[in-house]
Enzyme design. Structure first.
Site, PDB file in Angstrom:
ATOM      1  N   SER A   1      67.844  54.185  -6.904  1.00 53.27           N
ATOM      2  CA  SER A   1      68.938  53.224  -6.765  1.00 53.27           C
ATOM      3  C   SER A   1      69.477  52.874  -8.140  1.00 53.27           C
ATOM      4  O   SER A   1      68.722  52.640  -9.073  1.00 53.27           O
ATOM      5  CB  SER A   1      68.448  51.924  -6.117  1.00 53.27           C
ATOM      6  OG  SER A   1      68.032  52.149  -4.806  1.00 53.27           O
TER       7      SER A   1
ATOM      8  N   HIS B   1      72.095  56.299  -2.196  1.00 52.36           N
ATOM      9  CA  HIS B   1      71.274  57.493  -2.407  1.00 52.36           C
ATOM     10  C   HIS B   1      72.016  58.693  -1.832  1.00 52.36           C
ATOM     11  O   HIS B   1      72.289  58.739  -0.634  1.00 52.36           O
ATOM     12  CB  HIS B   1      69.895  57.337  -1.751  1.00 52.36           C
ATOM     13  CG  HIS B   1      69.008  56.378  -2.477  1.00 52.36           C
ATOM     14  ND1 HIS B   1      67.855  56.766  -3.116  1.00 52.36           N
ATOM     15  CD2 HIS B   1      69.125  55.053  -2.691  1.00 52.36           C
ATOM     16  CE1 HIS B   1      67.299  55.712  -3.681  1.00 52.36           C
ATOM     17  NE2 HIS B   1      68.044  54.652  -3.425  1.00 52.36           N
TER      18      HIS B   1
ATOM     19  N   HIS C   1      62.000  55.886   1.125  1.00 62.34           N
ATOM     20  CA  HIS C   1      61.166  54.707   0.861  1.00 62.34           C
ATOM     21  C   HIS C   1      60.332  54.370   2.093  1.00 62.34           C
ATOM     22  O   HIS C   1      60.726  54.683   3.216  1.00 62.34           O
ATOM     23  CB  HIS C   1      62.051  53.488   0.544  1.00 62.34           C
ATOM     24  CG  HIS C   1      62.997  53.675  -0.589  1.00 62.34           C
ATOM     25  ND1 HIS C   1      64.215  54.308  -0.437  1.00 62.34           N
ATOM     26  CD2 HIS C   1      62.919  53.321  -1.895  1.00 62.34           C
ATOM     27  CE1 HIS C   1      64.834  54.331  -1.613  1.00 62.34           C
ATOM     28  NE2 HIS C   1      64.075  53.745  -2.509  1.00 62.34           N
TER      29      HIS C   1
ATOM     30  N   TYR D   1      60.185  51.500   3.296  1.00 63.95           N
ATOM     31  CA  TYR D   1      60.949  50.529   4.099  1.00 63.95           C
ATOM     32  C   TYR D   1      61.951  51.187   5.039  1.00 63.95           C
ATOM     33  O   TYR D   1      62.489  50.538   5.930  1.00 63.95           O
ATOM     34  CB  TYR D   1      61.632  49.465   3.220  1.00 63.95           C
ATOM     35  CG  TYR D   1      62.700  49.960   2.263  1.00 63.95           C
ATOM     36  CD1 TYR D   1      63.928  50.409   2.724  1.00 63.95           C
ATOM     37  CD2 TYR D   1      62.495  49.945   0.895  1.00 63.95           C
ATOM     38  CE1 TYR D   1      64.917  50.848   1.850  1.00 63.95           C
ATOM     39  CE2 TYR D   1      63.466  50.371   0.004  1.00 63.95           C
ATOM     40  CZ  TYR D   1      64.671  50.830   0.496  1.00 63.95           C
ATOM     41  OH  TYR D   1      65.637  51.264  -0.380  1.00 63.95           O
ATOM     42  N   GLU D   2      62.194  52.496   4.836  1.00 62.32           N
ATOM     43  CA  GLU D   2      63.067  53.212   5.774  1.00 62.32           C
ATOM     44  C   GLU D   2      62.276  53.707   6.981  1.00 62.32           C
ATOM     45  O   GLU D   2      62.835  54.373   7.857  1.00 62.32           O
ATOM     46  CB  GLU D   2      63.728  54.399   5.057  1.00 62.32           C
ATOM     47  CG  GLU D   2      64.676  53.986   3.949  1.00 62.32           C
ATOM     48  CD  GLU D   2      65.095  55.157   3.081  1.00 62.32           C
ATOM     49  OE1 GLU D   2      66.076  55.832   3.435  1.00 62.32           O
ATOM     50  OE2 GLU D   2      64.424  55.398   2.054  1.00 62.32           O
TER      51      GLU D   2
ATOM     52  N   ALA E   1      65.487  51.260  -9.760  1.00 62.65           N
ATOM     53  CA  ALA E   1      66.051  49.945 -10.061  1.00 62.65           C
ATOM     54  C   ALA E   1      64.925  48.944  -9.872  1.00 62.65           C
ATOM     55  O   ALA E   1      64.101  49.098  -8.973  1.00 62.65           O
ATOM     56  CB  ALA E   1      67.188  49.631  -9.105  1.00 62.65           C
TER      57      ALA E   1
ATOM     58  N   MET F   1      60.605  48.735  -5.107  1.00 62.94           N
ATOM     59  CA  MET F   1      60.156  49.161  -3.776  1.00 62.94           C
ATOM     60  C   MET F   1      59.934  50.672  -3.702  1.00 62.94           C
ATOM     61  O   MET F   1      60.096  51.269  -2.637  1.00 62.94           O
ATOM     62  CB  MET F   1      61.182  48.739  -2.724  1.00 62.94           C
ATOM     63  CG  MET F   1      61.520  47.258  -2.744  1.00 62.94           C
ATOM     64  SD  MET F   1      62.802  46.846  -1.557  1.00 62.94           S
ATOM     65  CE  MET F   1      63.214  45.174  -2.070  1.00 62.94           C
ATOM     66  N   SER F   2      59.600  51.286  -4.821  1.00 60.51           N
ATOM     67  CA  SER F   2      59.442  52.747  -4.806  1.00 60.51           C
ATOM     68  C   SER F   2      58.441  53.180  -5.863  1.00 60.51           C
ATOM     69  O   SER F   2      57.651  52.375  -6.352  1.00 60.51           O
ATOM     70  CB  SER F   2      60.806  53.404  -5.080  1.00 60.51           C
ATOM     71  OG  SER F   2      61.211  53.159  -6.418  1.00 60.51           O
TER      72      SER F   2
ATOM     73  N   ASN G   1      68.471  43.207 -11.964  1.00 61.83           N
ATOM     74  CA  ASN G   1      68.553  41.768 -11.697  1.00 61.83           C
ATOM     75  C   ASN G   1      67.289  41.127 -12.232  1.00 61.83           C
ATOM     76  O   ASN G   1      66.281  41.804 -12.417  1.00 61.83           O
ATOM     77  CB  ASN G   1      68.655  41.514 -10.176  1.00 61.83           C
ATOM     78  CG  ASN G   1      67.487  42.120  -9.427  1.00 61.83           C
ATOM     79  OD1 ASN G   1      67.471  43.327  -9.151  1.00 61.83           O
ATOM     80  ND2 ASN G   1      66.476  41.318  -9.137  1.00 61.83           N
TER      81      ASN G   1
ATOM     82  N   HIS H   1      71.576  44.001  -2.787  1.00 62.51           N
ATOM     83  CA  HIS H   1      71.566  45.429  -3.102  1.00 62.51           C
ATOM     84  C   HIS H   1      72.878  45.834  -3.786  1.00 62.51           C
ATOM     85  O   HIS H   1      72.894  46.721  -4.634  1.00 62.51           O
ATOM     86  CB  HIS H   1      71.334  46.244  -1.821  1.00 62.51           C
ATOM     87  CG  HIS H   1      71.058  47.694  -2.064  1.00 62.51           C
ATOM     88  ND1 HIS H   1      70.011  48.140  -2.853  1.00 62.51           N
ATOM     89  CD2 HIS H   1      71.678  48.825  -1.627  1.00 62.51           C
ATOM     90  CE1 HIS H   1      70.014  49.477  -2.889  1.00 62.51           C
ATOM     91  NE2 HIS H   1      71.016  49.913  -2.151  1.00 62.51           N
TER      92      HIS H   1
HETATM   93  N1  HPA Z   1      62.772  43.245  -6.208  1.00 56.09           N
HETATM   94  C1  HPA Z   1      62.381  44.392  -5.612  1.00 56.09           C
HETATM   95  N2  HPA Z   1      63.019  45.531  -5.740  1.00 56.09           N
HETATM   96  C2  HPA Z   1      64.110  45.555  -6.517  1.00 56.09           C
HETATM   97  C3  HPA Z   1      64.577  44.411  -7.177  1.00 56.09           C
HETATM   98  C4  HPA Z   1      63.857  43.191  -7.015  1.00 56.09           C
HETATM   99  O1  HPA Z   1      64.194  42.127  -7.577  1.00 56.09           O
HETATM  100  N3  HPA Z   1      65.681  44.769  -7.870  1.00 56.09           N
HETATM  101  C5  HPA Z   1      65.880  46.094  -7.635  1.00 56.09           C
HETATM  102  N4  HPA Z   1      64.924  46.578  -6.819  1.00 56.09           N
END
Ligand code: HPA
Length: 259
Positions: free
Chosen positions: A27, A59, A81, A83-84, A111, A198-199, A222, A234
């Site tokens: 991401s 993606h 992921h 989560y998918e 990310a 998350m990856s 972020n 996102h």
């Molecule tokens: N938390 C989890 N996954 C992320 C974040 C976050 O703040 N930013 C980008 N991916």
């Protein structure tokens, strides 16, 4: 084995027998691909054995073969992921396939939220170590993989030669897809996380189990929940990735040229 089948398909479809380096663009990193170089061939992920279609927004779901100097680089545009709804074996399959396709070095990008105070949005950070907080593993049976120096110190040093301003951090991998609560971020800071996402952690374990050397770079898209009063989205993650793309692409290109 499925990874070998995928590797054969990659060789056939790209006309490249061995890709010595593989890069997973996560991401926020998709736009950086343009800076790395022009692909000599491209294959859509669902056409490769065992590859799913990444469903996360941003993606692309394509595998490019990109010559960087003398090195054929396999560029994986997007990942799957947990989560998918994918299982650990699905999540790590592209990395296993890349290693079967010849990758001795795997570069994982993602990310991440910045947990450590002082990290700036838009800053790439080298992954020095990780916390696998997914409660999952891609390994089965008595596969006791050593993860000391899993994130190759020499490759990190090489990246810092290209960009001496790069800092390093510990990446905590959670399943998501919800972002963390401020209390969870305070907990993560206490247990040693600098970055959260998350990856990446399952792919890293699989790559090490297969003997590949690892380089990881997180883009801080972020500040993590509760670090500021801001809400998380996102869309913000993708926007920060686009803004950072030229810098990320140049960094990757610089590293790849020296591998
Ligand atoms: N938390 C989890 N996954 C992320 C974040 C976050 O703040 N930013 C980008 N991916």
């Amino acid at each position: 084995m499925l990874a070998e089948q995928a590797a054969e398909a990659i060789a056939e479809r790209t006309g490249v027998e061995r890709h010595r380096v593989a890069v997973v663009l996560g991401s926020g990193w998709q736009q950086a691909a343009a800076e790395i170089g022009a692909p000599s061939a491209s294959v859509s992920m669902p056409e490769l054995p065992g590859f799913g279609e990444p469903t996360a927004q941003g993606h692309v779901g394509v595998v490019h073969s990109v010559p960087v100097g003398e090195t054929p680089v396999l560029l994986l545009m997007g990942r799957q992921h947990l989560y998918e709804g994918y299982q650990p074996a699905d999540v790590v399959h592209p990395v296993s396939a890349a290693v079967a396709a010849g990758a001795e070095i795997v570069v994982l990008t993602n990310a991440a939220g910045g947990v450590r105070p002082g990290l700036q949005v838009g800053e790439p950070v080298l992954i020095s170590d990780h916390l696998n907080l997914t409660a999952r593993t891609p390994l089965a049976g008595a596969t006791f993989v050593d993860l000391v120096d899993a994130w190759d110190p020499e490759l990190r040093a090489l990246a810092r030669e290209i960009d001496p301003s790069l800092s390093e951090g510990v990446y905590a991998g959670l399943t998501g897809p919800q972002y963390e609560t401020p209390a969870e971020i305070r907990m993560l800071r206490t247990i040693g996380a600098d970055l959260v996402g998350m990856s990446t952690v399952l792919e890293a374990i699989a790559a090490r189990a297969l003997g590949a050397r690892l380089l990881g770079i997180s883009l801080v898209t972020n500040l993590a929940a509760g670090v500021t009063g801001e809400h998380l989205s996102h869309a913000e993650v993708l926007a920060e990735g686009n803004a950072a793309a030229p810098r990320l692409g140049k960094l990757l290109r610089g590293v790849l040229e020296r591998l």
